[in-house]
Scaffold this motif. Structure first.
Motif, PDB file in Angstrom:
ATOM      1  N   PRO A 146       0.829  -1.212   0.000  1.00 20.27           N
ATOM      2  CA  PRO A 146       0.000   0.000   0.000  1.00 20.27           C
ATOM      3  C   PRO A 146       0.860   1.258   0.000  1.00 20.27           C
ATOM      4  CG  PRO A 146       0.055  -0.965   2.185  1.00 20.27           C
ATOM      5  CD  PRO A 146       0.769  -1.934   1.282  1.00 20.27           C
ATOM      6  N   LEU A 147       0.415   2.253  -0.750  1.00 20.46           N
ATOM      7  CA  LEU A 147       1.167   3.503  -0.882  1.00 20.46           C
ATOM      8  C   LEU A 147       0.473   4.685  -0.232  1.00 20.46           C
ATOM      9  CD1 LEU A 147       2.338   3.291  -4.620  1.00 20.46           C
ATOM     10  CD2 LEU A 147       3.642   2.717  -2.549  1.00 20.46           C
ATOM     11  N   ILE A 148      -0.757   4.499   0.253  1.00 13.78           N
ATOM     12  CA  ILE A 148      -1.533   5.623   0.767  1.00 13.78           C
ATOM     13  C   ILE A 148      -2.075   5.285   2.150  1.00 13.78           C
ATOM     14  CG2 ILE A 148      -3.626   4.820  -0.426  1.00 13.78           C
ATOM     15  CD1 ILE A 148      -4.390   7.804  -0.768  1.00 13.78           C
ATOM     16  N   TYR A 149      -2.156   6.298   3.007  1.00 14.16           N
ATOM     17  CA  TYR A 149      -2.551   6.110   4.412  1.00 14.16           C
ATOM     18  C   TYR A 149      -3.544   7.167   4.831  1.00 14.16           C
ATOM     19  CZ  TYR A 149      -2.113   6.236   9.551  1.00 14.16           C
ATOM     20  OH  TYR A 149      -2.365   6.236  10.900  1.00 14.16           O
ATOM     21  N   ARG A 150      -4.496   6.732   5.666  1.00 15.19           N
ATOM     22  CA  ARG A 150      -5.354   7.674   6.395  1.00 15.19           C
ATOM     23  C   ARG A 150      -5.449   7.214   7.836  1.00 15.19           C
ATOM     24  NH1 ARG A 150     -10.663   8.816   3.596  1.00 15.19           N
ATOM     25  NH2 ARG A 150      -9.341  10.358   2.546  1.00 15.19           N
ATOM     26  N   ALA A 151      -5.177   8.106   8.740  1.00 13.82           N
ATOM     27  CA  ALA A 151      -5.342   7.794  10.158  1.00 13.82           C
ATOM     28  C   ALA A 151      -6.817   7.769  10.497  1.00 13.82           C
ATOM     29  CB  ALA A 151      -4.630   8.840  11.008  1.00 13.82           C
ATOM     30  N   GLY A 152      -7.256   6.715  11.201  1.00 12.73           N
ATOM     31  CA  GLY A 152      -8.620   6.707  11.683  1.00 12.73           C
ATOM     32  C   GLY A 152      -8.893   7.934  12.536  1.00 12.73           C
ATOM     33  N   ARG A 153     -10.075   8.515  12.347  1.00 16.21           N
ATOM     34  CA  ARG A 153     -10.464   9.751  13.027  1.00 16.21           C
ATOM     35  C   ARG A 153      -9.518  10.896  12.641  1.00 16.21           C
ATOM     36  NH1 ARG A 153     -11.945   9.896  18.935  1.00 16.21           N
ATOM     37  NH2 ARG A 153     -13.623  11.186  18.080  1.00 16.21           N
ATOM     38  N   TYR A 154      -8.785  10.730  11.530  1.00 17.95           N
ATOM     39  CA  TYR A 154      -7.853  11.749  11.022  1.00 17.95           C
ATOM     40  C   TYR A 154      -6.745  12.047  12.029  1.00 17.95           C
ATOM     41  CZ  TYR A 154     -12.289  12.118   8.597  1.00 17.95           C
ATOM     42  OH  TYR A 154     -13.467  11.805   7.955  1.00 17.95           O
ATOM     43  N   GLY A 155      -6.442  11.032  12.853  1.00 16.95           N
ATOM     44  CA  GLY A 155      -5.590  11.258  14.016  1.00 16.95           C
ATOM     45  C   GLY A 155      -4.104  11.088  13.777  1.00 16.95           C
ATOM     46  N   THR A 156      -3.504  11.982  13.035  1.00 16.25           N
ATOM     47  CA  THR A 156      -2.051  11.977  12.916  1.00 16.25           C
ATOM     48  C   THR A 156      -1.422  12.663  14.126  1.00 16.25           C
ATOM     49  OG1 THR A 156      -1.944  14.075  11.717  1.00 16.25           O
ATOM     50  CG2 THR A 156      -2.217  12.059  10.403  1.00 16.25           C
ATOM     51  N   GLY A 157      -0.104  12.548  14.237  1.00 15.06           N
ATOM     52  CA  GLY A 157       0.620  13.168  15.343  1.00 15.06           C
ATOM     53  C   GLY A 157       2.019  13.548  14.935  1.00 15.06           C
ATOM     54  N   PRO A 158       2.849  13.907  15.886  1.00 14.68           N
ATOM     55  CA  PRO A 158       4.188  14.419  15.577  1.00 14.68           C
ATOM     56  C   PRO A 158       5.104  13.382  14.930  1.00 14.68           C
ATOM     57  CG  PRO A 158       3.925  14.090  17.945  1.00 14.68           C
ATOM     58  CD  PRO A 158       2.568  13.941  17.337  1.00 14.68           C
ATOM     59  N   ASN A 159       4.802  12.091  15.101  1.00 16.60           N
ATOM     60  CA  ASN A 159       5.684  11.049  14.571  1.00 16.60           C
ATOM     61  C   ASN A 159       5.141  10.355  13.330  1.00 16.60           C
ATOM     62  OD1 ASN A 159       7.531  11.271  16.881  1.00 16.60           O
ATOM     63  ND2 ASN A 159       5.890  10.296  18.051  1.00 16.60           N
ATOM     64  N   THR A 160       3.906  10.657  12.964  1.00 17.55           N
ATOM     65  CA  THR A 160       3.252   9.886  11.903  1.00 17.55           C
ATOM     66  C   THR A 160       3.999   9.957  10.582  1.00 17.55           C
ATOM     67  OG1 THR A 160       1.124  10.344  12.976  1.00 17.55           O
ATOM     68  CG2 THR A 160       1.077   9.485  10.727  1.00 17.55           C
ATOM     69  N   ALA A 161       4.425  11.133  10.184  1.00 19.04           N
ATOM     70  CA  ALA A 161       5.092  11.270   8.892  1.00 19.04           C
ATOM     71  C   ALA A 161       6.344  10.407   8.815  1.00 19.04           C
ATOM     72  CB  ALA A 161       5.440  12.740   8.632  1.00 19.04           C
ATOM     73  N   ASP A 162       7.159  10.438   9.847  1.00 18.19           N
ATOM     74  CA  ASP A 162       8.372   9.610   9.850  1.00 18.19           C
ATOM     75  C   ASP A 162       8.022   8.125   9.788  1.00 18.19           C
ATOM     76  OD1 ASP A 162      10.159  11.722   9.925  1.00 18.19           O
ATOM     77  OD2 ASP A 162      10.229  11.788  12.115  1.00 18.19           O
ATOM     78  N   ILE A 163       7.011   7.711  10.511  1.00 11.55           N
ATOM     79  CA  ILE A 163       6.603   6.313  10.518  1.00 11.55           C
ATOM     80  C   ILE A 163       6.120   5.884   9.132  1.00 11.55           C
ATOM     81  CG2 ILE A 163       4.955   4.661  11.479  1.00 11.55           C
ATOM     82  CD1 ILE A 163       5.055   6.346  14.082  1.00 11.55           C
ATOM     83  N   LEU A 164       5.386   6.761   8.463  1.00  8.23           N
ATOM     84  CA  LEU A 164       4.936   6.443   7.111  1.00  8.23           C
ATOM     85  C   LEU A 164       6.125   6.244   6.179  1.00  8.23           C
ATOM     86  CD1 LEU A 164       1.904   8.867   6.666  1.00  8.23           C
ATOM     87  CD2 LEU A 164       1.862   6.446   7.252  1.00  8.23           C
ATOM     88  N   GLY A 165       7.123   7.100   6.307  1.00  4.11           N
ATOM     89  CA  GLY A 165       8.311   6.961   5.470  1.00  4.11           C
ATOM     90  C   GLY A 165       9.010   5.636   5.673  1.00  4.11           C
TER      91      GLY A 165
END
Length: 331
Positions: A146-165
């Motif tokens: 998978p190449l695309i992500y959505r956090a449930g409840r749109y709940g991203t945080g300070p670490n989400t971008a790095d984790i996605l990478g």
């Protein structure tokens, strides 16, 4: 890498090849059924609507639209969901992505609380473990990374971008522009743009915000006025009826087709290159969301999509895919 919760830096808006034109995508929050009026729980959910995914996929194929199924842990562990979606994904008639509901996604090392329902609020290691488990299970089940992500409840945080990478995710679509969830311990997206933008300076993580338009005589002041209006009971409804100010998301859930068409017009007139439609898969069977309570509501949902996509075509807005976006975006 900049946090997804922070508005992007100047100059980060994505640019697309000229032939890309104006496009839209259809994202499906493909998830378990649960009672939206009750506190979240790790158990007690069902998957009764999964059989309806086949009809919806046929519906999309008839319109030459490739839906993007953002699946969570209960869905990816459903043999029936895999049997229905895998052939369409293999044929390029559907795409698969990640949607993290932390309260039903292992490891279960946190308490189930409103704050913890936003995955971005979890400790970095726990958010990473949950997302990694889900991403790997999706690839194993559907045979596609998978190449695309959505956090449930749109709940991203300070670490989400790095984790996605780290997990090879190239696109995030968690930002619900013009919405603020901070009162419930969630993120504030009220200052984020509607147009796609790069989260990082190296152009490795692309954000596709969900489309939410302000309409009405005061729409240019919507970002400053709407939060104030929400503090006064019934005022947003009054302003909407008077044609003064209305916030419209591109979803059939709680939004009429007339409202959606107004939003499409504004998005096109404002030059927005990409429209992001969304809805929750349990709405495909009556009784599982507040928006589809009976068969008449379900017919209305399908009619909404027909009319919205037909209107997009009349305005020169054509369907695209994650793959199409990644091929067209300039690095």
């Amino acid at each position: 890498m900049q946090a997804i919760t922070e508005p992007p830096s100047p100059g980060s808006l994505a640019q697309f090849d000229a032939q890309f034109g104006r496009r839209f995508i259809l994202t499906v929050d493909t998830e378990e059924e649960f009672d939206w009026s009750k506190p979240l729980d790790r158990v007690g959910h069902t998957l009764d609507h999964v059989t309806r995914l086949a009809k919806f996929q046929d519906f999309c194929e008839a319109l030459d639209i490739v839906p993007i199924y953002l699946v969570d842990w209960p869905i990816v562990n459903s043999k029936l969901a895999a049997e229905i979606l895998r052939p369409a994904i293999a044929a390029g008639k559907a795409e698969i992505g990640v949607q993290l509901h932390p309260w039903v996604n292992p490891p279960f090392d946190e308490d189930v609380t409103p704050a913890n329902s936003f995955a971005g609020n979890l400790p970095r290691a726990l958010e990473a473990a949950k997302l990694g488990n889900l991403r790997d299970k999706i690839e194993a089940t559907f045979g596609v990374a998978p190449l695309i992500y959505r956090a449930g409840r749109y709940g991203t945080g300070p670490n989400t971008a790095d984790i996605l990478g780290v997990n090879g995710i190239a696109v995030d679509t968690s930002v619900r522009a013009n919405f603020d969830y901070s009162a419930g311990s969630g993120p504030d997206y009220s200052g984020h743009p509607l147009a796609p933008y790069w989260i990082d300076s190296d152009h490795t993580l692309l954000e596709l915000p969900l489309t939410t338009i302000f309409w009405g005589m005061l729409r240019k002041q919507g970002r400053s006025l709407f939060p104030l209006c929400q503090r006064v009971p019934h005022l947003p409804g009054v302003l909407s009826r008077l044609g003064m100010l209305e916030r419209i998301s591109l979803t059939p859930e709680g939004v009429s087709i007339e409202e959606a068409i107004r939003a499409i017009d504004i998005a096109v007139d404002d030059g927005l290159p990409l429209l992001v439609f969304s809805f929750h898969s349990p709405s495909l069977k009556p009784g599982y969301t507040p928006y589809v309570r009976n068969d008449r509501d379900l017919d209305t949902l399908y009619d909404w999509f027909r009319e919205a996509f037909a209107y997009c075509a009349r305005r020169g807005v054509l369907p695209t895919t994650v793959g199409g976006i990644m091929r067209a975006v300039k690095r």
